[in-house]
Motif scaffolding. Structure first.
Motif, PDB file in Angstrom:
ATOM      1  N   ALA A  99       0.893  -1.250  -0.213  1.00  0.00           N
ATOM      2  CA  ALA A  99       0.026  -0.078  -0.096  1.00  0.00           C
ATOM      3  C   ALA A  99       0.817   1.326  -0.052  1.00  0.00           C
ATOM      4  O   ALA A  99       0.269   2.389  -0.233  1.00  0.00           O
ATOM      5  CB  ALA A  99      -0.785  -0.030   1.202  1.00  0.00           C
ATOM      6  N   GLU A 100       2.280   1.049   0.231  1.00  0.00           N
ATOM      7  CA  GLU A 100       3.042   2.477   0.296  1.00  0.00           C
ATOM      8  C   GLU A 100       2.844   2.902  -1.149  1.00  0.00           C
ATOM      9  O   GLU A 100       3.226   4.159  -1.431  1.00  0.00           O
ATOM     10  CB  GLU A 100       4.473   1.901   0.511  1.00  0.00           C
ATOM     11  CG  GLU A 100       4.828   1.981   2.041  1.00  0.00           C
ATOM     12  CD  GLU A 100       6.026   1.278   2.164  1.00  0.00           C
ATOM     13  OE1 GLU A 100       7.135   1.359   1.303  1.00  0.00           O
ATOM     14  OE2 GLU A 100       6.307   0.605   3.288  1.00  0.00           O
ATOM     15  N   GLY A 101       2.712   2.038  -2.062  1.00  0.00           N
ATOM     16  CA  GLY A 101       2.582   2.392  -3.498  1.00  0.00           C
ATOM     17  C   GLY A 101       1.448   3.569  -3.805  1.00  0.00           C
ATOM     18  O   GLY A 101       1.450   4.583  -4.433  1.00  0.00           O
ATOM     19  N   LEU A 102       0.367   3.424  -2.956  1.00  0.00           N
ATOM     20  CA  LEU A 102      -0.845   4.457  -3.189  1.00  0.00           C
ATOM     21  C   LEU A 102      -0.382   5.552  -2.352  1.00  0.00           C
ATOM     22  O   LEU A 102      -0.717   6.906  -2.851  1.00  0.00           O
ATOM     23  CB  LEU A 102      -1.911   3.655  -2.156  1.00  0.00           C
ATOM     24  CG  LEU A 102      -2.521   2.212  -2.567  1.00  0.00           C
ATOM     25  CD1 LEU A 102      -3.789   1.908  -1.636  1.00  0.00           C
ATOM     26  CD2 LEU A 102      -3.105   2.323  -3.934  1.00  0.00           C
ATOM     27  N   PHE A 103       0.440   5.515  -1.520  1.00  0.00           N
ATOM     28  CA  PHE A 103       1.114   6.767  -0.882  1.00  0.00           C
ATOM     29  C   PHE A 103       1.947   7.442  -1.599  1.00  0.00           C
ATOM     30  O   PHE A 103       1.854   8.800  -2.055  1.00  0.00           O
ATOM     31  CB  PHE A 103       1.767   6.386   0.488  1.00  0.00           C
ATOM     32  CG  PHE A 103       2.258   7.610   1.107  1.00  0.00           C
ATOM     33  CD1 PHE A 103       1.729   8.519   1.857  1.00  0.00           C
ATOM     34  CD2 PHE A 103       3.653   7.883   1.081  1.00  0.00           C
ATOM     35  CE1 PHE A 103       2.381   9.808   2.399  1.00  0.00           C
ATOM     36  CE2 PHE A 103       4.312   8.906   1.501  1.00  0.00           C
ATOM     37  CZ  PHE A 103       3.750   9.749   2.182  1.00  0.00           C
ATOM     38  N   GLU A 104       2.800   6.650  -2.340  1.00  0.00           N
ATOM     39  CA  GLU A 104       3.697   7.163  -3.232  1.00  0.00           C
ATOM     40  C   GLU A 104       2.996   8.054  -4.489  1.00  0.00           C
ATOM     41  O   GLU A 104       3.369   8.940  -5.026  1.00  0.00           O
ATOM     42  CB  GLU A 104       4.754   6.435  -3.800  1.00  0.00           C
ATOM     43  CG  GLU A 104       5.664   6.151  -2.670  1.00  0.00           C
ATOM     44  CD  GLU A 104       6.616   4.695  -2.864  1.00  0.00           C
ATOM     45  OE1 GLU A 104       6.330   4.085  -3.549  1.00  0.00           O
ATOM     46  OE2 GLU A 104       6.960   4.487  -1.671  1.00  0.00           O
ATOM     47  N   ALA A 105       1.827   7.447  -4.881  1.00  0.00           N
ATOM     48  CA  ALA A 105       1.206   8.021  -6.087  1.00  0.00           C
ATOM     49  C   ALA A 105       0.559   9.273  -5.696  1.00  0.00           C
ATOM     50  O   ALA A 105       0.244  10.201  -6.592  1.00  0.00           O
ATOM     51  CB  ALA A 105      -0.001   7.021  -6.239  1.00  0.00           C
ATOM     52  N   GLY A 106       0.602   9.738  -4.373  1.00  0.00           N
ATOM     53  CA  GLY A 106       0.493  10.910  -4.007  1.00  0.00           C
ATOM     54  C   GLY A 106      -0.913  11.367  -4.210  1.00  0.00           C
ATOM     55  O   GLY A 106      -1.281  12.297  -4.249  1.00  0.00           O
ATOM     56  N   ALA A 146      -6.411  13.706  -0.406  1.00  0.00           N
ATOM     57  CA  ALA A 146      -6.030  13.788   0.962  1.00  0.00           C
ATOM     58  C   ALA A 146      -4.343  13.914   1.259  1.00  0.00           C
ATOM     59  O   ALA A 146      -3.831  13.162   0.655  1.00  0.00           O
ATOM     60  CB  ALA A 146      -6.576  12.825   2.033  1.00  0.00           C
ATOM     61  N   GLY A 147      -3.944  14.728   1.924  1.00  0.00           N
ATOM     62  CA  GLY A 147      -2.535  14.796   2.421  1.00  0.00           C
ATOM     63  C   GLY A 147      -2.106  13.967   3.276  1.00  0.00           C
ATOM     64  O   GLY A 147      -2.736  14.184   4.458  1.00  0.00           O
ATOM     65  N   PHE A 148      -1.335  12.953   3.223  1.00  0.00           N
ATOM     66  CA  PHE A 148      -1.110  12.046   4.246  1.00  0.00           C
ATOM     67  C   PHE A 148       0.363  12.202   4.459  1.00  0.00           C
ATOM     68  O   PHE A 148       1.444  12.707   3.991  1.00  0.00           O
ATOM     69  CB  PHE A 148      -1.165  10.601   3.697  1.00  0.00           C
ATOM     70  CG  PHE A 148      -2.487  10.188   3.267  1.00  0.00           C
ATOM     71  CD1 PHE A 148      -3.411  10.022   4.202  1.00  0.00           C
ATOM     72  CD2 PHE A 148      -2.716  10.119   1.957  1.00  0.00           C
ATOM     73  CE1 PHE A 148      -4.714   9.604   3.720  1.00  0.00           C
ATOM     74  CE2 PHE A 148      -4.132   9.878   1.652  1.00  0.00           C
ATOM     75  CZ  PHE A 148      -4.999   9.542   2.640  1.00  0.00           C
ATOM     76  N   LYS A 149       0.556  12.116   6.019  1.00  0.00           N
ATOM     77  CA  LYS A 149       1.951  12.531   6.592  1.00  0.00           C
ATOM     78  C   LYS A 149       3.069  11.428   6.263  1.00  0.00           C
ATOM     79  O   LYS A 149       3.988  11.930   5.748  1.00  0.00           O
ATOM     80  CB  LYS A 149       1.763  12.557   8.035  1.00  0.00           C
ATOM     81  CG  LYS A 149       1.138  13.829   8.523  1.00  0.00           C
ATOM     82  CD  LYS A 149       1.409  13.889  10.192  1.00  0.00           C
ATOM     83  CE  LYS A 149       0.078  13.997  10.801  1.00  0.00           C
ATOM     84  NZ  LYS A 149      -0.471  13.209  11.825  1.00  0.00           N
ATOM     85  N   SER A 150       2.560  10.472   6.295  1.00  0.00           N
ATOM     86  CA  SER A 150       3.541   9.208   5.691  1.00  0.00           C
ATOM     87  C   SER A 150       2.669   8.127   5.283  1.00  0.00           C
ATOM     88  O   SER A 150       1.355   8.232   5.456  1.00  0.00           O
ATOM     89  CB  SER A 150       4.381   8.939   6.935  1.00  0.00           C
ATOM     90  OG  SER A 150       3.623   8.399   7.992  1.00  0.00           O
ATOM     91  N   SER A 151       3.477   7.203   4.856  1.00  0.00           N
ATOM     92  CA  SER A 151       2.560   5.941   4.300  1.00  0.00           C
ATOM     93  C   SER A 151       2.256   5.282   5.633  1.00  0.00           C
ATOM     94  O   SER A 151       1.004   4.461   5.451  1.00  0.00           O
ATOM     95  CB  SER A 151       3.529   4.972   3.429  1.00  0.00           C
ATOM     96  OG  SER A 151       4.706   4.513   4.335  1.00  0.00           O
ATOM     97  N   LYS A 152       2.784   5.372   6.489  1.00  0.00           N
ATOM     98  CA  LYS A 152       2.046   4.789   7.862  1.00  0.00           C
ATOM     99  C   LYS A 152       0.530   5.351   8.194  1.00  0.00           C
ATOM    100  O   LYS A 152      -0.186   4.451   8.580  1.00  0.00           O
ATOM    101  CB  LYS A 152       3.095   4.920   9.000  1.00  0.00           C
ATOM    102  CG  LYS A 152       3.466   3.561   9.514  1.00  0.00           C
ATOM    103  CD  LYS A 152       4.287   3.829  11.164  1.00  0.00           C
ATOM    104  CE  LYS A 152       4.947   2.567  11.234  1.00  0.00           C
ATOM    105  NZ  LYS A 152       6.083   2.709  12.065  1.00  0.00           N
ATOM    106  N   ASP A 153       0.712   6.735   8.213  1.00  0.00           N
ATOM    107  CA  ASP A 153      -0.474   7.509   8.606  1.00  0.00           C
ATOM    108  C   ASP A 153      -1.456   7.053   7.401  1.00  0.00           C
ATOM    109  O   ASP A 153      -2.804   6.615   8.064  1.00  0.00           O
ATOM    110  CB  ASP A 153       0.171   8.813   8.159  1.00  0.00           C
ATOM    111  CG  ASP A 153      -1.212   9.842   8.140  1.00  0.00           C
ATOM    112  OD1 ASP A 153      -1.998   9.485   9.413  1.00  0.00           O
ATOM    113  OD2 ASP A 153      -1.219  10.800   7.622  1.00  0.00           O
TER     114      ASP A 153
END
Ligand code: SF4
Lengths: 808, 199
Positions: free
Chosen positions: A569-576, A599-606
């Motif tokens: 799912a980190e990939g989803l975060f990286e897609a920004g 939505a702005g996420f702080k980190s992939s963990k967030d």
């Protein structure tokens, strides 16, 4: 006192009068009344604290948002979530009955077991997890030590992109076996259509919410097609009286299914001729000049004739359709009157946002590849691709890929071996392994090339439309390991069972619910603590991998299965991009500018924590318009003639024998049987209230079957009264439906909605495993389907089987 | 003779046969636990407020009924450190606290499943004291045996202790007529409609 007659009467009368002045009669009367209202055997949920857990259902590829009502730790009801975009508030019957799959020791395994009875009888003995893993890893290690890792095989029914599926493939690579097999499914067909015509390896996305003319080629919209929670809800909205933009729904299907009888138009084409009908419609659209010229000229390849680099002349789609598929010719093939084809084509082409969709019944099983391409070419003709109400070109979700699997020399050597179910050549150029071929190879006799077979998330002994060849193959395998949570037919053949949790006890992903037009990642959470000694199959694989000797330990660096899902799912975060909350006022399928930014996420963990809480990550259409435009075929266009396929065949030294190989076209399926012996066709059908996938049917759903569908243990074949007459049959008569693959015994149900000459059997009955409510109820049409191979995909042809009816 | 015999049967034998008697799994001294001097934090102006210390409402307003073990362990948290000297308490610590096992209490006041009853509506909105329905149970030192109607499976307290069914106090019985009587007295007759309780 002497007890004479007189005294006796006195005593009785006195007693009777006396009783009236005691509380006895009044109290007894009252208590009996209460007793009848509260019979102690009527189950009532225990008292306790009420709670609701929001989650996502993963029992089908639809991925509905669900809310599970609990009393203390006991789940008592599953409801649809209003704050989830797929199924606002609704659920399908399986979802409603799903708790019966959780709390039922008769259909679930309660812990690891080994077989002690004969195969198929379902007699097992409890063992510990440690012992179970030791048995399995021991066997794998022995085969690896003997440099025979390819004797291990795996059958995987998990969705293509799921982490569970990737992990199983990784395990097989680490072991070093090329024998990883997938259960045939709609995903195979959809991805191939997408790859050949649009060049992307993504799922098919239909913008049904915005369409105004839906031309369905056998899709059981009311039988559980696509993401059933979405479609059933949508159907309700379409038919809402307030709705002024009600789309026209046309159902092409030989049987009057629920969808057909409730559609605006029902077009009964002979089963297996749908491709010809689609091309007949295309003929009219082209001939009348109703196609989208701009789209055809600028964005497509293969419509007009062209000369290839080698000066070879190609006719093109237009030429093919105009010469071969006139309404008259199509009438002869399909039985649909030519005028009807003309008027249907015109109303389709003149609609503002027409869409043609494919996938028969629930659409769980693979379809005919060429037929699906024929249907999709209609979407291209009307230019409704990447436009509101059309088919959208979606990439796969931007999930992170797992790092390359490190291989030891044994694995490297093993992976180079030819797979047991190897597909080859022009027949199925894009499939590596085919389960049907695998079955053929195993049931051919002689020593089995596979010594250890693992089965994940699948019940192929029941669901494979192959006339029982899967079961014969299973019999030939010396050692079978099932990871099924359920006591299903395949698990009953297993020697070792390492049961997975039931869906409600674990984290499970829905990676792009089937057919949905905007990117969506759903995450179901454990809503109750595991009830028994089961274990998430992902965790079991990780534990097994750690016990493999010599294999590279860095192949599985993760501690838990959830870590791997989070990693991807980190990939989803990286897609920004993406949102994790859905507001009904802002549907993601709206083409209007979307008010909210990503939505702005702080980190992939967030982001992961938030996805875990809401069960959802999605991107509204408006946020990904830019990504939607391009075709990724070799020509960069929508291809009516697949150049990728042509290249692939050339690579295989099998240049296409004719242009038709690379184009949508109709070819009558050549039945592997003698038509005088089997003059009728058997067509299986799906029902929304009967589970036909690898999961058991919640016993509640049996109660919704009609007496002419299942009466005691007998199921019914629907046939037209004319067919019945020709065979001298009456309602409820017992008949044998016979094909080259075998025969089944059913009763006759006379049905005007059946096409004459066709015998209809429902999918989902005829289990030989599970509990008393499923076992030996009716027959399984898969048992008599003589699975030929669909051209190009190599997958089973299950939608039409030549049969004969014999009165018993 | 018959007359007298049937009187004996109806008034004496019948109640003995109709109800089974069962001791609670252990004793609980309500009086002791209602004493603010001994139970930290149980102060409150009215007895009802003190009852609610353990018999609380959940966040969503539903009534938690008989407290779960976790309520007890808020004070009796260490199996090796009894707070009092009674053997009862030690047994409770050994048997339930140490093993984290719920105490299988038998409920004296459970209504049939076909009855919907909301405590919060009566206690908060209706401003009723617990004692109106439960009498002086909160001041008892000993838990009486639980008596169950063999036919209906319900506690004897619903029909009332007295087999005759007559009552002197509001808490003597808990039948539908008693609910209705009180509703009527308090001018809440609309609440006597069937679906208010039998939903
Ligand atoms: S449609 Fe699929 S996801 Fe939705 S409730 Fe039914 S089984 Fe679950």
């Amino acid at each position: 006192m002497k007890l004479d007659r007189r005294n006796f009467i006195k005593l009785m009368v006195g007693g009777a009068v006396g009783l009236q002045v005691t509380p006895l009669p009044w109290k007894i009367t009252d208590d009996i009344a209460i007793w009848t209202q509260n019979w102690p055997w009527v189950p009532v949920p225990a008292e306790g604290a009420y709670d609701h857990e929001a989650s996502v259902c993963s029992l089908c590829p639809g991925g509905c948002g669900i809310e599970v009502r609990k009393v203390d730790e006991r789940a008592v009801k599953v409801e649809g979530r209003e704050d989830y975009p797929i199924n606002p508030g609704g659920l399908c019957p399986l979802g409603m009955g799903s708790l019966q799959l959780l709390y039922n020791e008769d259909i679930r395994f309660t812990g690891p077991m080994k077989r002690v009875g004969p195969r198929g009888a379902g007699v097992f003995q409890n063992i510990s997890w440690d012992e179970a893993l030791e048995i399995l890893s021991g066997r794998v290690n022995v085969l690896r030590r003997d440099s025979r890792p390819e004797a291990v095989a795996a059958i995987d029914g998990n969705p293509v992109e799921s982490t569970a599926s990737l992990l199983i493939q990784r395990l097989m690579q680490t072991i070093g076996s090329p024998n990883y097999l997938r259960v045939p499914s709609f995903e195979d067909t959809d991805r191939m259509v997408n790859l050949l015509m649009q060049g992307v390896d993504g799922p098919v996305a239909y913008d049904l919410e915005n369409a105004d003319f839906i031309l369905s080629f056998g899709c059981g919209l009311l039988e559980g097609w696509g993401a059933p929670g979405r479609i059933l809800g949508l159907w309700g909205k379409w038919h809402d009286r307030e709705n002024k933009r009600k789309p026209t729904v046309v159902q092409v299907e030989s049987r009057a299914s629920n969808t057909a009888s409730k559609a605006d138009q029902w077009v009964a084409a002979a089963p297996g001729t749908e491709a010809a009908l689609a091309l007949g419609i295309a003929h009219v659209i082209i001939k009348d000049g109703l196609y989208d010229r701009e789209f055809i000229e600028q964005k497509t390849f293969g419509f007009h004739p062209w000369n290839a680099a080698d000066w070879k002349e190609h006719q093109g789609f237009q030429g093919l359709v105009l010469s071969e598929y006139s309404p008259r010719k199509v009438q002869d093939i399909t039985g649909v009157p030519a005028e009807r084809i003309v008027s249907l084509a015109r109303s389709f082409a003149k609609a503002k946002a027409p869409i043609a969709i494919w996938g028969k019944g629930k659409g769980d099983l693979n379809g005919s590849l060429y037929e699906s391409m024929c249907v999709h070419s209609l979407n291209a003709l009307v230019g409704n691709i990447n436009k509101p109400g059309g088919v959208l070109v979606l990439d796969r979700l931007p999930l992170k890929q797992l790092p390359e699997t490190p291989l030891d020399p044994i694995a490297e050597a093993g992976l180079k071996k030819t797979p047991v179910g190897a597909a080859a050549g022009e027949d199925s150029p894009f499939a590596a392994n085919l389960l049907t071929r695998f079955n053929e190879a195993l049931s051919a006799g002689g020593p089995s090339p596979v010594e250890l077979l693992m089965v994940f998330g699948a019940n192929p002994a029941f669901t494979m439309p192959d006339g029982g060849s899967m079961r014969r193959a299973l019999k030939a395998v010396p050692f079978i390991v099932s990871f099924s949570p359920f006591r299903d037919e395949t698990a009953f053949m297993a020697d070792l069972v390492l049961p997975d949790h039931m869906a409600f006890e674990k984290w499970s992903e829905i990676i792009q619910p089937r057919g949905v037009q905007y990117p969506l990642y759903g995450l179901g959470k454990p809503v109750v603590k595991p009830l028994y000694q089961t274990q998430d199959a992902g965790e079991t694989i990780l534990k097994l991998a750690r016990r493999l000797d010599k294999a590279a330990p860095e192949a599985f660096p993760w501690k838990t299965f959830e870590d791997i899902m989070a990693y991807r799912a980190e990939g989803l975060f990286e897609a920004g991009a993406g949102l994790v909350r859905y507001k009904p006022a802002q549907p993601p399928w709206s083409w209007k500018p979307f008010a909210e930014p990503a939505a702005g996420f702080k980190s992939s963990k967030d982001m992961w924590q938030k996805i875990k809480a809401s069960g959802l990550w999605y991107q509204p259409l408006d946020h990904q318009r830019a990504a939607m435009t391009t075709f990724k075929t070799p020509s960069g266009q929508f291809e009516f003639y697949s150049t990728r396929l042509e290249m692939k065949l050339k690579d295989l030294n099998k240049a296409p024998s004719s242009d038709l190989v690379c184009m949508p076209h109709y070819a009558p399926s050549s039945p592997p049987s003698d038509s005088s012996r089997y003059p009728l066709a058997m067509v299986p059908y799906d029902m929304v209230n009967l589970v036909s996938s690898w999961l058991p049917n919640p016993p509640f759903l049996n109660k919704t079957l009609l007496p002419e569908q299942l009466l005691k243990d007998a199921s019914y074949a629907e046939i037209h009264p004319d067919t019945a007459k020709a065979y001298g049959l009456k309602q409820d008569d017992l008949v044998q439906v016979e094909s080259v693959a075998g025969e089944v015994r059913v009763r006759v149900c006379l049905f005007e909605g059946a096409m004459p000459g066709v015998v209809y059997l429902p999918f989902g009955l005829g289990h030989t495993a599970y509990d008393e409510f499923s076992r030996n109820k009716g027959v399984n049409p898969n048992d008599i389907i003589a699975a030929g191979a669909d051209p190009l995909s190599g997958l089973p042809v299950w939608w039409k089987t030549p049969v004969q009816l014999n009165k018993v | 003779m018959g007359f007298i015999g049937s009187l004996i049967v109806g008034w004496v034998i019948f109640p003995m046969v109709l109800y089974s008697k069962q001791a609670q799994p252990m004793n609980f001294d309500h009086a002791l636990h209602m004493d603010p001097e001994r139970v930290f934090g149980i102060d409150g102006d009215t007895e009802t407020e003190r009852c609610l210390f353990c018999h609380a409402f959940r966040d969503d307003g539903t009534f938690a009924g008989i407290p779960k073990l976790e309520n007890c362990t808020q004070c009796h948290d260490d199996p090796d450190m009894p707070l009092g000297e009674s053997e009862e308490e030690q047994a409770f610590l050994n048997e339930y606290v140490a093993d984290e096992k719920e105490i299988p209490w038998l409920s004296y006041y459970r209504q049939p499943d076909c009855v919907y009853f909301s405590h919060i509506a009566h206690v908060n909105m209706g401003q009723m004291e617990c004692g109106v329905c439960h009498g002086d149970h909160g001041q008892s030192e000993i838990l009486p045996p639980y008596e169950e109607n063999r036919l209906t499976g319900y506690s004897r307290m619903i029909w009332g202790k007295r087999i005759s069914g007559f009552k002197e106090n509001t808490w003597d019985r808990m039948k539908m007529d008693d609910c209705a009587e009180c509703h009527t007295e308090k001018g809440q007759e609309q609440n006597n409609a069937c679906f208010v309780c039998h939903k």
